[in-house]
Design a protein around this motif. Sequence first.
Motif, short mmCIF file in Angstrom:
data_model
loop_
_atom_site.label_atom_id
_atom_site.label_comp_id
_atom_site.label_asym_id
_atom_site.label_seq_id
_atom_site.Cartn_x
_atom_site.Cartn_y
_atom_site.Cartn_z
N ASN A 1 9.29 3.43 1.65
CA ASN A 1 8.27 4.02 0.52
C ASN A 1 8.99 3.98 -0.84
O ASN A 1 8.08 4.70 -2.18
CB ASN A 1 7.00 4.71 0.53
N LEU A 2 9.94 3.63 -0.95
CA LEU A 2 11.06 3.95 -2.32
C LEU A 2 10.28 3.15 -3.21
O LEU A 2 9.82 1.99 -2.97
CB LEU A 2 12.22 4.14 -2.17
N PHE A 3 9.94 3.20 -4.44
CA PHE A 3 9.74 2.83 -6.36
C PHE A 3 10.89 1.81 -6.11
O PHE A 3 12.19 2.08 -7.02
CB PHE A 3 9.80 3.34 -7.14
N LYS B 1 1.24 -1.79 0.28
CA LYS B 1 0.06 0.27 -0.14
C LYS B 1 0.97 1.01 -0.11
O LYS B 1 0.72 1.79 -0.84
CB LYS B 1 -1.24 0.14 1.16
N ILE C 1 11.14 10.32 -11.35
CA ILE C 1 9.75 9.93 -11.20
C ILE C 1 8.30 11.25 -11.81
O ILE C 1 7.53 11.20 -12.88
CB ILE C 1 9.12 8.85 -11.76
N TYR D 1 2.99 3.93 -14.07
CA TYR D 1 4.34 4.43 -13.80
C TYR D 1 4.65 3.37 -13.28
O TYR D 1 5.91 2.93 -12.36
CB TYR D 1 4.59 6.17 -14.16
N ILE D 2 4.12 3.31 -11.55
CA ILE D 2 4.83 2.90 -10.31
C ILE D 2 3.84 0.73 -9.85
O ILE D 2 4.84 0.22 -9.38
CB ILE D 2 4.14 3.45 -9.05
N PHE E 1 0.65 12.40 -7.91
CA PHE E 1 0.48 10.93 -9.69
C PHE E 1 -0.84 10.95 -9.19
O PHE E 1 -1.84 10.82 -7.86
CB PHE E 1 1.06 9.76 -9.20
N THR F 1 6.72 13.62 -14.69
CA THR F 1 5.69 12.30 -15.08
C THR F 1 4.22 14.00 -14.42
O THR F 1 3.12 13.63 -14.96
CB THR F 1 4.69 11.34 -13.73
N VAL F 2 3.88 14.17 -13.61
CA VAL F 2 3.50 15.33 -13.00
C VAL F 2 3.82 17.10 -13.26
O VAL F 2 2.72 17.33 -13.83
CB VAL F 2 3.60 15.19 -10.99
N HIS G 1 11.58 -0.70 -8.36
CA HIS G 1 12.32 -0.77 -9.95
C HIS G 1 12.77 0.44 -10.25
O HIS G 1 12.80 0.26 -11.72
CB HIS G 1 10.59 -1.27 -10.79
N LYS G 2 13.24 1.30 -9.49
CA LYS G 2 13.75 2.65 -10.06
C LYS G 2 15.02 2.47 -9.19
O LYS G 2 14.89 2.35 -8.24
CB LYS G 2 12.45 3.70 -9.98
N ALA H 1 3.38 7.04 -4.08
CA ALA H 1 3.19 8.05 -5.50
C ALA H 1 1.91 9.23 -6.00
O ALA H 1 2.54 10.15 -5.97
CB ALA H 1 2.21 6.74 -7.05
N PRO I 1 4.46 -1.60 -13.29
CA PRO I 1 5.51 -2.75 -13.78
C PRO I 1 6.47 -3.50 -12.97
O PRO I 1 6.78 -4.56 -13.14
CB PRO I 1 6.33 -0.85 -13.67
N GLN I 2 5.92 -3.31 -11.32
CA GLN I 2 6.41 -3.97 -10.34
C GLN I 2 6.08 -5.03 -10.22
O GLN I 2 6.07 -6.75 -10.16
CB GLN I 2 6.04 -3.52 -9.28
N GLN J 1 3.15 1.95 -1.66
CA GLN J 1 3.79 2.23 -2.83
C GLN J 1 2.66 3.61 -3.38
O GLN J 1 2.75 4.39 -3.96
CB GLN J 1 3.67 1.10 -3.60
N GLU K 1 -1.72 7.30 -13.20
CA GLU K 1 -0.67 7.77 -13.26
C GLU K 1 0.57 6.53 -12.36
O GLU K 1 1.55 6.11 -12.65
CB GLU K 1 0.09 9.15 -13.25
#
Lengths: 231, 252
Positions: B99-101, A122, B112, A141-142, A133, B116-117, B103-104, A128, A145-146, A124, A137
């Motif tokens: 809560n870092l992404f 959650k 990002i 983007y988040i 976002f 994006t925003v 996959h980045k 965003a 892909p994961q 993630q 979006e």
Amino acid sequence: MSGQFASERWINFFTSYGNEMLQAFLRTLSISIIALVLALVLSIVFGVMSMSKNGLARAISRVYVEFFQNMPLLILVFVCYNLFPLINITLEPFAIGCIIIGLYHGAYIAEVVRSGIMSINKGQFEAAYSQGFTYLETMRYIILPQMLTIVLPPTAVQAANLVKNTSVLAMIAGHEIMYAANSYGYSTLNYGPPLVTAGILYFIICFPISTWAKKLERKRDIALEGRGGER
Amino acid sequence: MSMIKTENIHKYFGENHVLNGVDLEIAKSEVVCVVGPSGSGKSTLLRCLNRLERITSGKIYIEGKLIEHRESDKNILKIDPKEVAKMCSELGMVFQRFNLFPHKTALENVTIAQETVKKTSKEIAEKIGLDLLEKVGMAEKANEYPSRLSGGQQQRVAIARALAMEPKIMLFDEPTSALDPELVGGVLEIMKQLALDGMTMMVVTHEMGFAREVGSRLIFMDEGAIIEEGTPDEVFMNPKNDRTRDFFKSIL
């Protein structure tokens, strides 16, 4: 060998019907590919909708999934083939195959996508959203892909099922593997070789997909283990 | 003009009354530290400000503009969602679990949202991103994925990521609680630097040392309400309320 599997039956089958079987094989392949592309697109759309904050989007997605998961594929195919012409919608068996099988498996893969989205932490979504976002979006983007590595193995299993399910088109003269095998048997009363060959042809398509799915699954489990507690 | 102002905020999770009439005002460049026992509603208060949770009733103003007004879980204020998103992006958020992404890379984590925003070009976003990573001492790890970073390093990247949206207010939700003790100092140091730069900050924390050194105001919350507030030294050295006193006794 004698009876249904006598050697001259095989020779007759391959010499007089080999080309037709090859054509049917290619037709099964093209129906499968088009239906799979359709199913993937639908599954992402409806899978993302199923987790939306919008109640209507969630409801539409639910109706779609429940309808196709609880309806025999064969009925859907027959309705399109026999009833739709009565309301002036006439579709080729090829088109019916692509559309109905795509819709049908789209519903199953949508559930795979939904469970994939649910498996993402959650935090993630929150990270965003807190960056501005939008929901779409965030998905694009988040989240999606994961979850790719997570949903790919069960999706591959569905792809193999999809290929096998194209065989229902034999009932509406789909001119794919099953239809070709059956009509040769029907007209020559020589059923053994065409049915065995049809089985082998389906196996040739499906076995690599299933093997690939298992390999992906192993890779995924290793990757998830590696990510450990931080998820 | 206050940066954040809340009026009589209530929040229920089902039957659970988590926020019970919170009035809060934060001025520009203030560093407000919020302490209190677990379940006191301090994280929920923070999360209501940027709409990760929606309040049940009350009003929220950001920079003097009313952005949220609800009664009995219904919107009273009708407001363009784009306006809301813009307001919320002025609040940077740092989470307890980073809560870092995953996959980045560190740099992509910082770029990002800009791309994006804000629709910033990749080149400019990367330049800003590298500057910010430099600021938090993570420039060398720009191309590493989060799984290869320690908790402290991840949190520093997360701070850079929040700063990338050029927020006017930074919200910290127990930013050091998930860190090994030896990594806490580095993160607090960056937060202190931010405060010195004049950033308006609201920090939910258990770090009393940080609160006393950097905080301009300390708020003690219990059972969903602000029980006591004042300068950190005042509240810490000379708590007026019994519950505040008990709490400080329990954490020392």
